[in-house]
Design a protein around this motif. Structure first.
Motif, short mmCIF file in Angstrom:
data_model
loop_
_atom_site.label_atom_id
_atom_site.label_comp_id
_atom_site.label_asym_id
_atom_site.label_seq_id
_atom_site.Cartn_x
_atom_site.Cartn_y
_atom_site.Cartn_z
N GLY A 108 0.83 -1.20 0.00
CA GLY A 108 0.00 0.00 0.00
C GLY A 108 0.86 1.24 0.00
N PRO A 109 0.41 2.32 -0.66
CA PRO A 109 1.29 3.47 -0.96
C PRO A 109 1.42 4.49 0.17
CG PRO A 109 -0.87 3.81 -1.93
CD PRO A 109 -0.92 2.46 -1.29
N GLN A 110 1.43 4.04 1.41
CA GLN A 110 1.51 4.97 2.53
C GLN A 110 2.77 4.73 3.36
OE1 GLN A 110 -0.64 7.31 2.35
NE2 GLN A 110 -1.87 6.25 0.80
N ASN A 111 3.13 5.73 4.18
CA ASN A 111 4.25 5.59 5.10
C ASN A 111 3.87 4.68 6.25
OD1 ASN A 111 5.42 7.54 3.49
ND2 ASN A 111 5.04 9.22 4.91
N LEU A 112 4.86 3.92 6.74
CA LEU A 112 4.64 3.03 7.88
C LEU A 112 5.76 3.22 8.89
CD1 LEU A 112 3.19 0.70 9.35
CD2 LEU A 112 4.58 -0.90 8.01
N SER A 113 5.36 3.43 10.15
CA SER A 113 6.30 3.57 11.25
C SER A 113 5.98 2.54 12.31
CB SER A 113 6.21 4.98 11.84
OG SER A 113 7.00 5.10 13.00
N LEU A 114 6.98 1.75 12.70
CA LEU A 114 6.83 0.75 13.76
C LEU A 114 7.74 1.14 14.91
CD1 LEU A 114 7.02 -2.53 11.60
CD2 LEU A 114 4.97 -1.24 12.25
N THR A 115 7.17 1.38 16.08
CA THR A 115 7.92 1.78 17.26
C THR A 115 7.68 0.76 18.36
OG1 THR A 115 7.70 4.12 16.68
CG2 THR A 115 8.33 3.61 18.94
N ALA A 116 8.76 0.08 18.78
CA ALA A 116 8.61 -1.01 19.75
C ALA A 116 9.23 -0.70 21.10
CB ALA A 116 9.21 -2.29 19.18
N GLY A 117 9.92 0.42 21.23
CA GLY A 117 10.59 0.68 22.50
C GLY A 117 11.58 -0.42 22.80
N SER A 118 11.45 -1.04 23.97
CA SER A 118 12.34 -2.14 24.34
C SER A 118 11.89 -3.49 23.78
CB SER A 118 12.45 -2.23 25.87
OG SER A 118 11.18 -2.46 26.45
N GLY A 119 10.81 -3.51 23.02
CA GLY A 119 10.37 -4.74 22.37
C GLY A 119 11.09 -4.98 21.06
N SER A 120 11.07 -6.21 20.60
CA SER A 120 11.70 -6.58 19.33
C SER A 120 10.71 -6.40 18.18
CB SER A 120 12.19 -8.02 19.38
OG SER A 120 11.09 -8.91 19.58
N VAL A 121 11.25 -6.39 16.95
CA VAL A 121 10.43 -6.29 15.75
C VAL A 121 10.84 -7.39 14.79
CG1 VAL A 121 9.76 -4.85 13.79
CG2 VAL A 121 10.16 -3.79 16.02
N GLN A 122 9.85 -8.10 14.25
CA GLN A 122 10.11 -9.15 13.26
C GLN A 122 9.29 -8.87 12.01
OE1 GLN A 122 8.90 -10.40 16.51
NE2 GLN A 122 11.01 -10.18 17.20
N ILE A 123 9.96 -8.84 10.86
CA ILE A 123 9.31 -8.70 9.55
C ILE A 123 9.61 -9.98 8.79
CG2 ILE A 123 9.13 -7.34 7.44
CD1 ILE A 123 8.31 -5.81 9.96
N ALA A 124 8.57 -10.78 8.53
CA ALA A 124 8.79 -12.13 8.00
C ALA A 124 8.60 -12.25 6.50
CB ALA A 124 7.86 -13.12 8.71
N ALA A 125 7.99 -11.25 5.87
CA ALA A 125 7.63 -11.37 4.45
C ALA A 125 7.93 -10.06 3.74
CB ALA A 125 6.15 -11.73 4.33
N PRO A 126 7.89 -10.05 2.41
CA PRO A 126 8.25 -8.85 1.66
C PRO A 126 7.39 -7.63 2.01
CG PRO A 126 8.26 -10.75 0.21
CD PRO A 126 7.67 -11.21 1.51
N VAL A 127 8.00 -6.46 1.82
CA VAL A 127 7.35 -5.18 2.07
C VAL A 127 7.32 -4.41 0.75
CG1 VAL A 127 7.50 -3.00 3.33
CG2 VAL A 127 8.18 -5.14 4.46
#
Length: 376
Positions: A108-127
């Motif tokens: 989708g043609p929008q900006n994406l921001s992921l903020t986890a603080g002290s948590g981890s982030v996992q991206i498993a598939a294409p963006v």
């Protein structure tokens, strides 16, 4: 209308049963006292306004497809998404010091921001593989994982901050927008970072390592206007199979001699006129190829050990940065194509010939201890 104060704070505030496969559409703001559970892989949810979920004992799992229509999503206790569609306007997700996991594609043609603080982030598939997204920002004081094959395509900047380290298995491609990685990075696959033909800066603050020795390759293309900067070493502990610079308006790899650049092959395909490709760290490679182009090549790293060397750049070739710098070449060295040879330190070989300069390539000795020694 708006949903407010949903749930007691014990268990999920809302559960979408797996048997529901039609669209569940929230057209106004949604707030609840705990997370949302939609565990069915075939579920289809759409949120049109902000989502605010309080800290309780259950996080949020939206295992199917979820569409965000330009909103802020705030939750606790872990956020798990399947496939994500971005629409309307920018989307911001905040997990408030818990993990964020996206198991499906993001499009989708929008900006994406992921903020986890002290948590981890996992991206498993294409963006952005089906519909290129806007900018992509990930911020975590823990770890970030972009899985093998999870290639990222954006029409905006990519910025990843991972104080606990970045595991990178997907290539990153932007439309002339910068890429910034503030993390010590481990490559789990051969990857490229490409900011387009016009280009933009590529900046890595930290080290880049392979996962398995001489297996992962790194290709960097900052285009005709972008610069490349890696402050740490590349493959210093786990060497890469290849390091390739496709194009840049200058590249600086490493900050000091200790920031080794170690790869089986090292190639500069091109860099712009009057730009400098500089190896501050010791270059440890079996093959160095500087292909034709009007750029300066500067091998500044003391302790460099370089195998077969081809220098076809047409501006300066600079060896060392101080009189104490020693560069060992493991094969014959011929430098006659560059516009000049600038020798600061010491060139050594193991009984191999050294040919520096010709009638078109003067040799300039820049320190009193500039030395060529073929007896090592």
């Amino acid at each position: 209308g708006p949903v407010t104060n949903l749930g007691t704070g014990t268990g999920a505030a809302l559960t979408v049963n797996p048997g529901i496969v039609g669209l569940v559409y929230f057209q106004s703001s949604f707030s609840a006292n705990s997370g949302i559970q939609s565990p069915g892989a075939g579920s289809n949810l759409r949120f049109n306004c902000d989502i605010t979920l309080a800290d309780a004992n259950v996080g949020t799992t939206l295992a199917g497809t979820v569409q965000f229509d330009g909103l802020n999503f705030s939750g606790y206790d872990g956020l798990v998404f399947g496939a994500v569609i971005l629409s309307g306007s920018a989307v911001s997700v905040n997990s408030n010091n818990s993990s964020i996991s996206v198991g499906g594609t993001i499009n989708g043609p929008q900006n994406l921001s992921l903020t986890a603080g002290s948590g981890s982030v996992q991206i498993a598939a294409p963006v952005g593989n089906l519909s290129t997204i806007g900018s992509f920002t990930i911020t975590s004081t823990s770890t970030v994982q972009i899985a093998t094959g999870a290639n990222v395509f954006t029409n905006g900047v990519v910025a990843v901050t991972a104080n606990g380290g970045l595991s990178l298995g997907g290539s990153i491609t932007t439309s002339n927008d910068s890429v910034t990685l503030n993390a010590d990075t481990v490559l789990t696959s051969g990857i490229s970072i490409d900011t387009g033909s016009t280009g933009a800066n590529i900046s890595v603050t930290g080290d880049i390592e392979g996962q398995t020795s001489t297996t992962q390759a790194l290709t960097l293309n900052a285009g005709s206007t972008g610069t490349i900067s890696v402050t740490g070493g590349i493959g210093a502990n786990t060497p890469l199979s290849a390091v390739t610079i496709v194009n840049s308006n200058g590249a600086t790899l490493g900050t000091s001699d200790a920031d080794s650049i170690a790869a089986a092959t090292t190639t500069i395909q091109y860099s712009q006129a009057a730009s400098t490709v500089k190896f501050n760290g010791a270059l440890l490679t079996s093959s160095l190829s500087a292909l034709s182009g009007p750029y300066i090549l500067h091998l500044a790293g003391n302790g460099s050990e370089i195998g077969v060397t081809t220098l076809l750049n047409t501006s300066q070739a600079i060896f060392g940065e101080a009189s104490t710098d020693i560069l060992l070449f493991l094969s014959p060295l011929t430098v006659t194509v560059p516009s000049s040879v600038e020798l600061f330190g010491e060139i050594r070989t193991q009984s191999s010939t050294v040919t520096l300069g010709d009638f078109n390539t003067p040799v300039n000795l820049r320190t009193v201890n500039s030395v060529v020694d073929t007896t090592n």
